[in-house]
Motif scaffolding. Sequence first.
Motif, PDB file in Angstrom:
ATOM      1  N   GLY A   1      -8.203  60.974 -28.310  1.00 51.48           N
ATOM      2  CA  GLY A   1      -8.303  61.088 -26.852  1.00 51.48           C
ATOM      3  C   GLY A   1      -9.674  61.566 -26.384  1.00 51.48           C
ATOM      4  N   ILE A   2     -10.716  61.205 -27.126  1.00 49.56           N
ATOM      5  CA  ILE A   2     -12.082  61.553 -26.723  1.00 49.56           C
ATOM      6  C   ILE A   2     -12.730  60.296 -26.131  1.00 49.56           C
ATOM      7  CG2 ILE A   2     -14.353  62.370 -27.516  1.00 49.56           C
ATOM      8  CD1 ILE A   2     -12.829  63.605 -29.968  1.00 49.56           C
ATOM      9  N   PRO A   3     -13.050  60.319 -24.833  1.00 53.19           N
ATOM     10  CA  PRO A   3     -13.577  59.086 -24.228  1.00 53.19           C
ATOM     11  C   PRO A   3     -14.969  58.731 -24.749  1.00 53.19           C
ATOM     12  CG  PRO A   3     -13.630  60.898 -22.640  1.00 53.19           C
ATOM     13  CD  PRO A   3     -12.947  61.429 -23.865  1.00 53.19           C
ATOM     14  N   THR A   4     -15.145  57.459 -25.112  1.00 51.96           N
ATOM     15  CA  THR A   4     -16.455  56.995 -25.572  1.00 51.96           C
ATOM     16  C   THR A   4     -16.830  55.694 -24.854  1.00 51.96           C
ATOM     17  OG1 THR A   4     -15.441  55.771 -27.391  1.00 51.96           O
ATOM     18  CG2 THR A   4     -16.218  57.994 -27.896  1.00 51.96           C
ATOM     19  N   PRO A   5     -16.923  55.741 -23.520  1.00 51.42           N
ATOM     20  CA  PRO A   5     -17.180  54.494 -22.790  1.00 51.42           C
ATOM     21  C   PRO A   5     -18.486  53.822 -23.200  1.00 51.42           C
ATOM     22  CG  PRO A   5     -17.507  56.410 -21.352  1.00 51.42           C
ATOM     23  CD  PRO A   5     -16.861  56.905 -22.623  1.00 51.42           C
ATOM     24  N   GLY A   6     -19.506  54.598 -23.496  1.00 55.32           N
ATOM     25  CA  GLY A   6     -20.796  54.013 -23.871  1.00 55.32           C
ATOM     26  C   GLY A   6     -20.736  53.316 -25.221  1.00 55.32           C
ATOM     27  N   PHE A   7     -20.170  54.001 -26.218  1.00 53.34           N
ATOM     28  CA  PHE A   7     -20.030  53.394 -27.554  1.00 53.34           C
ATOM     29  C   PHE A   7     -19.154  52.153 -27.485  1.00 53.34           C
ATOM     30  CE2 PHE A   7     -20.599  57.371 -30.513  1.00 53.34           C
ATOM     31  CZ  PHE A   7     -21.893  57.511 -30.053  1.00 53.34           C
ATOM     32  N   ALA A   8     -18.045  52.276 -26.741  1.00 52.15           N
ATOM     33  CA  ALA A   8     -17.063  51.198 -26.736  1.00 52.15           C
ATOM     34  C   ALA A   8     -17.595  49.951 -26.027  1.00 52.15           C
ATOM     35  CB  ALA A   8     -15.768  51.676 -26.081  1.00 52.15           C
ATOM     36  N   THR A   9     -18.309  50.160 -24.926  1.00 55.17           N
ATOM     37  CA  THR A   9     -18.815  48.984 -24.218  1.00 55.17           C
ATOM     38  C   THR A   9     -19.922  48.316 -25.027  1.00 55.17           C
ATOM     39  OG1 THR A   9     -19.295  48.144 -22.011  1.00 55.17           O
ATOM     40  CG2 THR A   9     -20.674  49.945 -22.737  1.00 55.17           C
ATOM     41  N   ALA A  10     -20.677  49.115 -25.771  1.00 55.33           N
ATOM     42  CA  ALA A  10     -21.735  48.532 -26.601  1.00 55.33           C
ATOM     43  C   ALA A  10     -21.132  47.675 -27.698  1.00 55.33           C
ATOM     44  CB  ALA A  10     -22.597  49.641 -27.204  1.00 55.33           C
ATOM     45  N   LEU A  11     -20.059  48.172 -28.323  1.00 52.97           N
ATOM     46  CA  LEU A  11     -19.421  47.395 -29.389  1.00 52.97           C
ATOM     47  C   LEU A  11     -18.759  46.140 -28.823  1.00 52.97           C
ATOM     48  CD1 LEU A  11     -18.596  47.092 -32.369  1.00 52.97           C
ATOM     49  CD2 LEU A  11     -16.595  48.505 -31.887  1.00 52.97           C
ATOM     50  N   ALA A  12     -18.147  46.279 -27.647  1.00 50.84           N
ATOM     51  CA  ALA A  12     -17.504  45.113 -27.026  1.00 50.84           C
ATOM     52  C   ALA A  12     -18.549  44.031 -26.731  1.00 50.84           C
ATOM     53  CB  ALA A  12     -16.781  45.525 -25.745  1.00 50.84           C
ATOM     54  N   TYR A  13     -19.720  44.452 -26.312  1.00 51.65           N
ATOM     55  CA  TYR A  13     -20.811  43.505 -26.028  1.00 51.65           C
ATOM     56  C   TYR A  13     -21.214  42.790 -27.313  1.00 51.65           C
ATOM     57  CZ  TYR A  13     -25.549  42.063 -24.451  1.00 51.65           C
ATOM     58  OH  TYR A  13     -26.687  41.372 -24.116  1.00 51.65           O
ATOM     59  N   TYR A  14     -21.360  43.567 -28.376  1.00 53.11           N
ATOM     60  CA  TYR A  14     -21.739  43.008 -29.677  1.00 53.11           C
ATOM     61  C   TYR A  14     -20.700  41.987 -30.136  1.00 53.11           C
ATOM     62  CZ  TYR A  14     -22.711  43.010 -34.725  1.00 53.11           C
ATOM     63  OH  TYR A  14     -22.978  42.652 -36.017  1.00 53.11           O
ATOM     64  N   ASP A  15     -19.430  42.363 -30.060  1.00 49.85           N
ATOM     65  CA  ASP A  15     -18.374  41.460 -30.528  1.00 49.85           C
ATOM     66  C   ASP A  15     -18.246  40.232 -29.628  1.00 49.85           C
ATOM     67  OD1 ASP A  15     -17.635  42.712 -32.883  1.00 49.85           O
ATOM     68  OD2 ASP A  15     -16.223  44.077 -31.893  1.00 49.85           O
ATOM     69  N   ALA A  16     -18.482  40.429 -28.334  1.00 47.69           N
ATOM     70  CA  ALA A  16     -18.392  39.288 -27.416  1.00 47.69           C
ATOM     71  C   ALA A  16     -19.531  38.304 -27.681  1.00 47.69           C
ATOM     72  CB  ALA A  16     -18.425  39.762 -25.967  1.00 47.69           C
ATOM     73  N   LEU A  17     -20.727  38.825 -27.893  1.00 42.76           N
ATOM     74  CA  LEU A  17     -21.862  37.925 -28.122  1.00 42.76           C
ATOM     75  C   LEU A  17     -21.701  37.129 -29.404  1.00 42.76           C
ATOM     76  CD1 LEU A  17     -25.246  39.644 -27.170  1.00 42.76           C
ATOM     77  CD2 LEU A  17     -23.842  38.076 -25.845  1.00 42.76           C
ATOM     78  N   ARG A  18     -21.113  37.768 -30.432  1.00 40.86           N
ATOM     79  CA  ARG A  18     -21.058  37.065 -31.716  1.00 40.86           C
ATOM     80  C   ARG A  18     -19.812  36.170 -31.839  1.00 40.86           C
ATOM     81  NH1 ARG A  18     -18.201  38.875 -35.801  1.00 40.86           N
ATOM     82  NH2 ARG A  18     -16.629  40.352 -35.108  1.00 40.86           N
ATOM     83  N   ALA A  19     -18.919  36.235 -30.844  1.00 39.84           N
ATOM     84  CA  ALA A  19     -17.664  35.471 -30.920  1.00 39.84           C
ATOM     85  C   ALA A  19     -17.913  33.964 -30.848  1.00 39.84           C
ATOM     86  CB  ALA A  19     -16.746  35.891 -29.769  1.00 39.84           C
ATOM     87  N   ASP A  20     -17.113  33.214 -31.592  1.00 42.57           N
ATOM     88  CA  ASP A  20     -17.173  31.749 -31.506  1.00 42.57           C
ATOM     89  C   ASP A  20     -16.667  31.283 -30.155  1.00 42.57           C
ATOM     90  OD1 ASP A  20     -18.266  31.052 -33.882  1.00 42.57           O
ATOM     91  OD2 ASP A  20     -16.331  30.970 -34.948  1.00 42.57           O
ATOM     92  N   ARG A  21     -15.548  31.824 -29.754  1.00 45.09           N
ATOM     93  CA  ARG A  21     -14.920  31.437 -28.488  1.00 45.09           C
ATOM     94  C   ARG A  21     -14.545  32.704 -27.731  1.00 45.09           C
ATOM     95  NH1 ARG A  21     -14.244  26.894 -25.977  1.00 45.09           N
ATOM     96  NH2 ARG A  21     -12.036  27.250 -25.546  1.00 45.09           N
ATOM     97  N   LEU A  22     -14.695  32.651 -26.415  1.00 50.39           N
ATOM     98  CA  LEU A  22     -14.291  33.781 -25.582  1.00 50.39           C
ATOM     99  C   LEU A  22     -13.115  33.375 -24.700  1.00 50.39           C
ATOM    100  CD1 LEU A  22     -17.807  35.130 -24.478  1.00 50.39           C
ATOM    101  CD2 LEU A  22     -16.162  36.290 -25.971  1.00 50.39           C
ATOM    102  N   PRO A  23     -12.292  34.343 -24.300  1.00 49.23           N
ATOM    103  CA  PRO A  23     -11.160  34.010 -23.437  1.00 49.23           C
ATOM    104  C   PRO A  23     -11.605  33.614 -22.028  1.00 49.23           C
ATOM    105  CG  PRO A  23     -11.296  36.375 -23.750  1.00 49.23           C
ATOM    106  CD  PRO A  23     -12.322  35.760 -24.666  1.00 49.23           C
ATOM    107  N   ALA A  24     -12.896  33.470 -21.828  1.00 50.18           N
ATOM    108  CA  ALA A  24     -13.403  32.967 -20.542  1.00 50.18           C
ATOM    109  C   ALA A  24     -12.809  31.589 -20.255  1.00 50.18           C
ATOM    110  CB  ALA A  24     -14.923  32.898 -20.575  1.00 50.18           C
ATOM    111  N   ALA A  25     -12.434  30.857 -21.329  1.00 54.15           N
ATOM    112  CA  ALA A  25     -11.814  29.549 -21.136  1.00 54.15           C
ATOM    113  C   ALA A  25     -10.509  29.690 -20.349  1.00 54.15           C
ATOM    114  CB  ALA A  25     -11.551  28.897 -22.495  1.00 54.15           C
TER     115      ALA A  25
END
Length: 477
Positions: free
Chosen positions: A416-440
Amino acid sequence: DKASIGVTGLAVMGRNLARNLARHGHTVALHNRSEQRTRELVEQFGSEGDFVPTYSAQEFVDALARPRQIVIMVKAGAPTDAVIEEFAPLLEAGDVIVDAGNAHFADTRRREADLRERGLHFVGTGVSGGEEGALHGPSIMPGGSVESYQSLGPLLEDISAKVDGVPCCAHIGPDGAGHFVKMVHNGIEYADMQLIAESFDLLRGALGYEPAQIAEVFRTWNTGRLDSYLIEITEQVLAHTDAATGKPFVDVVADEAEQKGTGRWTVQIGLDLGVPITGIAEATFARSLSGHTDLRSAARGLAGPSRTPLSGAEAERFADDVEQALYASKVVAYAQGFNMIQAGSAEYGWNIDLGAVASIWRDGCIIRAKFLDDIRSAYEAEPGLPTLLTSGEFRKAVENGQDAWRSVIATGVRLGIPTPGFATALAYYDALRADRLPAALVQGQRDYFGAHTYRRVDRDGSFHTSWAADGRPEAEA
Ligand code: 6PG
């Protein structure tokens, strides 16, 4: 002898810039709205160099050699416009007005265009490094015309910080380019500070460390790749004891972060330019959230895990894991910030050299760090680099650090320790490297409720499906 430059607005930033110029052997004309500050400066620091105190706008202008160069160091906004209007009518073609405050780059563009019509140069310049930097060597980010930089540049380079003799000052680009880059600098500053703060919170919550122990951890980190001014001052702040109570200083400070607005501007402009600067946005919102005391006290009793310290092997490697998570998140935040400068440069035709920006941030400014030299090399090797994340050493560091990065965020979630900065950075990394995004899927939803159309992976053109009828796709007419 006439002065080579003048400073008007002699509060602490202006005063220190004037002293820095004089200490470097330049004759500096002084002016301030109230005479008191001008007199005080000469009384206290007159022996540091050649000052020409003046007590009216006309006297100030007359004291300057041509082309006249006037540095304005007053509050951003209306006060800046007022000072410009006070001096501009007294100046002659080719003279230069420099705004060294934290102005919004759109205001700088407007002022530059207006003064250009009147035959004057207007240079909006970023100056970073606080009061100490202004006196001993700031990082300086001047915009404006190439011509203005010919007379002004050598003076600014002279008083800037240096790295191996290289000045932390370079002409950034036309009109608002300098203030734009300073704005993004501050946005990155917000992101970096938030990531450091989350690291502190994790070390405390998951290891049960006291602030003084955490200061030690930061001291060690500061000897490695995280070596930077922000880590250094973090160590100092955490090691500090409040004299009145004997408690750790950080425990007696109200936990509501304030902001003067440059981070917010960065986020607003990031949205306008369509650049995902999620790290800066999350950091800005984290400050805003911290200040919502009513909201926080209403929600304080909500159920959740308690911060039970880790034990065993997990505890042992945790501090090192946080270092890796911090480094990886920091790479993401800077990658986003540099992409924003690239986008601003393209939008406004500034032709900004990203390697040069990294170079002048290596010292003098608040985000100064060893790390910036690696960014400089990355852009020098490949000026068109799409993202720092794919560049040699950064790529390796993030790829190798990602297990630790994921695990630290998972621990934060579990405790229960908030890490918005770490988490958004990782989400960005995973989104950029993804083959497909749910944007479809989002495109499908938009087409369903609003006939907004979509593009296909296998055919050119714009398509719409008649959802209500038979679900058959139809090409748009
Ligand atoms: C700098 C700092 C400086 C100022 C920040 C503080 O580069 O020297 O960034 O400009 O200290 O704007 O900003 P906040 O008050 O918004 O945190």
